[in-house]
Design a protein around this motif. Structure first.
Motif, mmCIF file in Angstrom:
data_model
loop_
_atom_site.group_PDB
_atom_site.id
_atom_site.type_symbol
_atom_site.label_atom_id
_atom_site.label_comp_id
_atom_site.label_asym_id
_atom_site.label_seq_id
_atom_site.Cartn_x
_atom_site.Cartn_y
_atom_site.Cartn_z
ATOM 1 N N CYS A 38 0.839 -1.197 0.000
ATOM 2 C CA CYS A 38 0.000 0.000 0.000
ATOM 3 C C CYS A 38 0.876 1.250 0.000
ATOM 4 O O CYS A 38 0.626 2.203 -0.751
ATOM 5 N N ALA B 218 -3.557 1.582 -4.116
ATOM 6 C CA ALA B 218 -3.261 1.754 -2.688
ATOM 7 C C ALA B 218 -4.485 1.408 -1.845
ATOM 8 O O ALA B 218 -4.365 0.760 -0.794
ATOM 9 N N CYS C 60 -4.896 -2.384 -1.780
ATOM 10 C CA CYS C 60 -3.908 -3.025 -0.913
ATOM 11 C C CYS C 60 -4.232 -2.792 0.558
ATOM 12 O O CYS C 60 -4.034 -3.680 1.399
#
Length: 247
Positions: free
Chosen positions: A21, A62, A65
């Motif tokens: 991330c 992001a 994740c």
């Protein structure tokens, strides 16, 4: 309460997705900046546009994740990363520095990421995780192509050939510092595959295959001598030389 093997595995997977991330958040900023640089230096407009799209993709990645980190039992903070520093060494001419950024971020890192995600897709059979992996893999392939297109556009200028001594640094920067070291039991457990994480030995195998079969041939085709990178790989695989007199 003492955690059991399954808890430790989930914690290991959560750390991996939390780390990813952070990488995706940084990539979001890096691609946005690259888009501006490509535009300023007069590269073909579609390249700047593709970098802009990649920035949006990475912001979405992001979030994916972060969701997977939470699915594995971990939490991801909301603080944005600081602006990432340029990847090229200080003193690089501007155009060469932009090419360095594109090759390191796309030809090396994104190509490697696509290799990891494709390998995971061969093991994960369905559900939310597979859907996310497929989404990320498709985007990473496009991001990789951006770097190859920028590199191809620079071949006739002679800029690309100057990158040869720096490819090892790009490769080093794209991997975990512990990739070529023995892992703890939870780093090698094949049950990690069910949580979207490659065991350490398989990570190394995928990295070597992707580098040797995709990255280095692609660089060579663009006029970048792969010799220094091959020597770097040989040294990593061989490991550190034994200390004289050590037992």
């Amino acid at each position: 309460m003492t955690s059991g093997p399954k808890d430790r595995l989930r914690a290991r997977a959560a750390r991996a997705w939390r780390f990813r991330c952070g990488v995706e958040r940084e990539a979001h900023l890096r691609f946005a900046r690259l888009s501006g640089w490509l535009d300023e230096l007069g590269f073909a407009r579609p390249l700047a546009e593709l970098a802009g799209r990649a920035s949006s993709d990475e912001r979405r990645h992001a979030g994916r994740c972060a969701d997977l980190a939470e699915w594995c039992g971990g939490a991801v903070g909301d603080l944005p990363p600081p602006a990432p520093p340029p990847l090229a060494p200080a003193g690089f001419p501007r155009r060469a520095a932009v090419l360095y950024e594109a090759v390191a971020a796309c030809c090396v890192t994104e190509t490697g990421s696509a290799g990891v995600l494709t390998t995971l897709l061969g093991s994960v059979r369905g559900g939310r995780l597979r859907t996310t992996l497929r989404e990320l893999a498709a985007d990473e392939v496009l991001h990789s192509r951006l770097g190859w297109a920028v590199l191809a556009s620079e071949r006739d200028r002679g800029t690309a050939a100057q990158l040869s001594p720096w490819i090892p640094a790009m490769l080093e920067g794209s991997i975990d510092a512990h990739l070529f070291r023995p892992g703890a039991p939870e780093d090698e457990d094949e049950a990690l595959l069910d949580m979207g994480v490659l065991p350490r030995a398989l990570q190394q195998e995928v990295f070597l295959h992707t580098t040797l079969e995709v990255v280095l041939p692609g660089l060579a085709a663009a006029g970048v001598d792969p010799g220094p990178a091959r020597r770097w790989l040989e040294e990593r695989v061989a490991g550190p030389a034994p200390t004289p007199g050590a037992r």
